[in-house]
Write an enzyme that holds these catalytic residues in place. Sequence first.
Site, PDB file in Angstrom:
ATOM      1  N   CYS A   1       0.820  -1.207   0.000  1.00 36.93           N
ATOM      2  CA  CYS A   1       0.000   0.000   0.000  1.00 36.93           C
ATOM      3  C   CYS A   1       0.857   1.261   0.000  1.00 36.93           C
ATOM      4  O   CYS A   1       1.973   1.260   0.528  1.00 36.93           O
ATOM      5  CB  CYS A   1      -0.861   0.030   1.245  1.00 36.93           C
TER       6      CYS A   1
ATOM      7  N   ARG B   1       5.272   0.015  -6.255  1.00 32.01           N
ATOM      8  CA  ARG B   1       5.265  -0.823  -5.059  1.00 32.01           C
ATOM      9  C   ARG B   1       4.269  -1.974  -5.161  1.00 32.01           C
ATOM     10  O   ARG B   1       4.301  -2.884  -4.341  1.00 32.01           O
ATOM     11  CB  ARG B   1       4.915   0.032  -3.841  1.00 32.01           C
TER      12      ARG B   1
ATOM     13  N   TRP C   1      -2.971  -2.609  -1.462  1.00 35.68           N
ATOM     14  CA  TRP C   1      -2.549  -3.977  -1.806  1.00 35.68           C
ATOM     15  C   TRP C   1      -3.305  -4.873  -0.835  1.00 35.68           C
ATOM     16  O   TRP C   1      -3.045  -4.847   0.363  1.00 35.68           O
ATOM     17  CB  TRP C   1      -1.042  -4.094  -1.622  1.00 35.68           C
TER      18      TRP C   1
ATOM     19  N   ASN D   1      -1.874   1.988   5.970  1.00 36.59           N
ATOM     20  CA  ASN D   1      -1.000   0.871   5.577  1.00 36.59           C
ATOM     21  C   ASN D   1      -0.746   0.046   6.827  1.00 36.59           C
ATOM     22  O   ASN D   1      -0.589   0.611   7.909  1.00 36.59           O
ATOM     23  CB  ASN D   1       0.364   1.372   5.074  1.00 36.59           C
ATOM     24  N   GLY D   2      -0.647  -1.262   6.670  1.00 35.37           N
ATOM     25  CA  GLY D   2      -0.370  -2.113   7.820  1.00 35.37           C
ATOM     26  C   GLY D   2      -1.533  -3.035   8.096  1.00 35.37           C
ATOM     27  O   GLY D   2      -2.430  -3.188   7.254  1.00 35.37           O
TER      28      GLY D   2
ATOM     29  N   GLU E   1      18.779 -17.259  -7.330  1.00 37.47           N
ATOM     30  CA  GLU E   1      18.355 -15.909  -7.709  1.00 37.47           C
ATOM     31  C   GLU E   1      17.842 -15.890  -9.159  1.00 37.47           C
ATOM     32  O   GLU E   1      16.845 -15.238  -9.467  1.00 37.47           O
ATOM     33  CB  GLU E   1      19.530 -14.929  -7.511  1.00 37.47           C
TER      34      GLU E   1
ATOM     35  N   LYS F   1      14.089 -14.747 -10.241  1.00 33.39           N
ATOM     36  CA  LYS F   1      13.812 -13.670 -11.208  1.00 33.39           C
ATOM     37  C   LYS F   1      12.829 -14.162 -12.255  1.00 33.39           C
ATOM     38  O   LYS F   1      11.883 -13.471 -12.604  1.00 33.39           O
ATOM     39  CB  LYS F   1      15.099 -13.206 -11.923  1.00 33.39           C
TER      40      LYS F   1
ATOM     41  N   GLU G   1       9.174 -14.705 -10.783  1.00 32.21           N
ATOM     42  CA  GLU G   1       8.385 -13.530 -10.383  1.00 32.21           C
ATOM     43  C   GLU G   1       7.876 -12.735 -11.561  1.00 32.21           C
ATOM     44  O   GLU G   1       6.769 -12.227 -11.509  1.00 32.21           O
ATOM     45  CB  GLU G   1       9.120 -12.504  -9.499  1.00 32.21           C
TER      46      GLU G   1
ATOM     47  N   HIS H   1      19.345 -36.288  -6.634  1.00 35.75           N
ATOM     48  CA  HIS H   1      18.597 -36.772  -5.469  1.00 35.75           C
ATOM     49  C   HIS H   1      17.098 -36.510  -5.605  1.00 35.75           C
ATOM     50  O   HIS H   1      16.384 -36.480  -4.610  1.00 35.75           O
ATOM     51  CB  HIS H   1      19.144 -36.123  -4.191  1.00 35.75           C
TER      52      HIS H   1
ATOM     53  N   LYS I   1       6.623  -4.299  -3.868  1.00 33.10           N
ATOM     54  CA  LYS I   1       8.044  -3.977  -3.807  1.00 33.10           C
ATOM     55  C   LYS I   1       8.578  -4.056  -2.397  1.00 33.10           C
ATOM     56  O   LYS I   1       9.683  -4.507  -2.161  1.00 33.10           O
ATOM     57  CB  LYS I   1       8.266  -2.575  -4.399  1.00 33.10           C
TER      58      LYS I   1
HETATM   59  C1  F6R Z   1      12.776 -10.379  -5.495  1.00 38.91           C
HETATM   60  C2  F6R Z   1      12.382  -9.399  -4.524  1.00 38.91           C
HETATM   61  C3  F6R Z   1      11.984  -9.862  -3.167  1.00 38.91           C
HETATM   62  C4  F6R Z   1      12.759  -9.047  -2.118  1.00 38.91           C
HETATM   63  C5  F6R Z   1      12.273  -9.406  -0.705  1.00 38.91           C
HETATM   64  C6  F6R Z   1      13.066  -8.658   0.351  1.00 38.91           C
HETATM   65  O1  F6R Z   1      13.069  -9.794  -6.716  1.00 38.91           O
HETATM   66  O2  F6R Z   1      12.388  -8.240  -4.787  1.00 38.91           O
HETATM   67  O3  F6R Z   1      12.221 -11.221  -3.003  1.00 38.91           O
HETATM   68  O4  F6R Z   1      14.111  -9.304  -2.261  1.00 38.91           O
HETATM   69  O5  F6R Z   1      10.921  -9.075  -0.565  1.00 38.91           O
HETATM   70  O6  F6R Z   1      12.972  -7.286   0.175  1.00 38.91           O
HETATM   71  P1  F6R Z   1      13.984  -6.295   0.834  1.00 38.91           P
HETATM   72  O7  F6R Z   1      15.321  -6.544   0.236  1.00 38.91           O
HETATM   73  O8  F6R Z   1      13.459  -4.931   0.509  1.00 38.91           O
HETATM   74  O9  F6R Z   1      13.975  -6.583   2.301  1.00 38.91           O
END
Ligand code: F6R
Length: 608
Positions: free
Chosen positions: A2, A27, A74, A100-101, A481, A485, A488, A504, A603
Amino acid sequence: MCGIVGYIGSREAYPVLIEGLSALEYRGYDSAGIAMVGTDGCRINKDKGKVDNLRKITSSCCMSGSTGIAHTRWATHGVPSLINAHPHTDSAGKIAMVHNGIIENYTSLKQKLAKESLEFTSDTDSEVLAQLIGKYYNGDLASAVRKALSEIEGTFGIAVVAADNPQVMVGARRGSPLVVGIGDDEFILASDSCAIVRHTKKVIYLKDNNIIELKPGDFSISTLDNRKISPRIHSIDWDPSVLAKGGFDHFMLKEIFEQPETVLNAMRGRLIQETGSARLDGLNLVLQELRQIDRIIFVACGTSWHAALAGEYMIEDIAGIPVEVEYASEFRYRNPIIDSNTLVFAISQSGETADTLAAMREAAHKGATVLGICNTVGSTIARESHGGVYLHAGPEIGVASTKAFTSQLTVLSMLTLLLGRMRRISHAEGTTIANALDQIPKQIKKILRQNKNIQEIAQIYHHHSNFIYLGRSYNFPTALEGALKLKEISYIHAEGYPAAEMKHGPIALIDTDMPCVVLALKDSVYDKIISNIQEINARGGKVIAIANEGDKEIENFAHHVIYIPKTIPMLSPLLSVIPLQLLAYHIAAFRGCEIDQPRNLAKSVTVE
Ligand code: F6R
């Protein structure tokens, strides 16, 4: 997650609010709304979907006035819909609020308020808080908010206005960020400085349990139990131009291409080639304290967790200090063993991730020294840690983290260098690492020149439904990673594994439809990786290898090879992740996905 924007001042509020919401779109959200207060009371417009929908409905109705609040939601409690979108009001329409929250005790409060004949129109937890504030509002908005919040359990960042008084706005926070921009005769209250920076660079980061009362030309901050606070005014250190795509189709691509510069920014003034070491003054620890450390714990989530895992390999290998990497969401509810010689690092791009924040608080509670590795200046994790290192990568707008990851790896490399030089590596070894790190930005640039080639590979594979990513040693975290990527942003199912683990279980998945992205760099495990590739080939799988320049042998085993320059093994994830970011990006682009705002993702994950 949010987003909140509020404006009070001498200008028309509407353009500031709607632009502010656009700046927060990155976000992730599912509905948006706005409330304007004037002498004729409070007008609210909201709708499901994008800020552009809201723009359309508000363009045909009167939204003039110099005080207003706005929100992108959100969904947590209640589906994305018009009724659940914020702002929310009390039954009598005395106040409007954005939140928010999560209000954890909303069920019991709602039952209590319903008995008082207050009517609820939404399924949200937030509406309960709006009702409570309205119930206590009697001309003094700040005290009504204070009283209502004393009954709340959970987290909040709120902006509240009163329908009968356009001269006041109140904000408060606990666990959800709020920043106040201080302009000339105006204030902008927001959950993220991206909504503020176009108007002013002077900001105050509200602390937990702070409440701010804003009036045109005047503000006061106090604690929820009514003690006055003298705030510190900060200056935003980045330029609003970073909020534009700068000629790229997506922020994610722009951010991938920024990495030569962001990695350099992370090292600037910190990497010392002459001594083969690093200066990380922000840690606020004297050398004696650093020498006494006998264990490090990293707490993080998602991509930041992957960076932490790479950090574990580096620090154990080079500095000889035992490292544990913990999912923050697990750590916070365990009973971790921590003593005074354990150093805990919270790694977070946003610095606001609720799980990471809770984990670091738990570690601090147990007496650990907690340090932050964060990108967002002034974020809660940065402020609550004993010290730390900023990434200096600039705002990361694409929801999928890219440049923050390589900056985190850069900081972790320098931390390794610093700790290693104090313990067991020589000046010559330190200089080799420092010199190799210094070369990384140029080497990333070289990889980025292969963008077209990687796009062609993406075109061949974009219709596949499953991918496997394999790596070993330093490049196992890179495999995780790369898979993250891809899933997502393209919604393709992808799994990352340590390459030898494949036999395994996951090997059962290999067939002619299964592309396998294999990190096959010329390091100590190269021959082992080649054996793993052979196992894939024997089962008809397709191999896309990331290999070092000059390795012709790999072409005998892989269907496609993406070459990257050679560096020392410890730094190889900084290079090997770049083609994986580009591969995910192009596959998602071929599939027509919403790359910068993938479905369901936010985000900055400020709820549990
Ligand atoms: C992946 C991504 C998320 C963040 C995770 C932690 O691309 O963006 O997996 O890495 O939500 O976020 P931060 O680093 O902001 O604590």
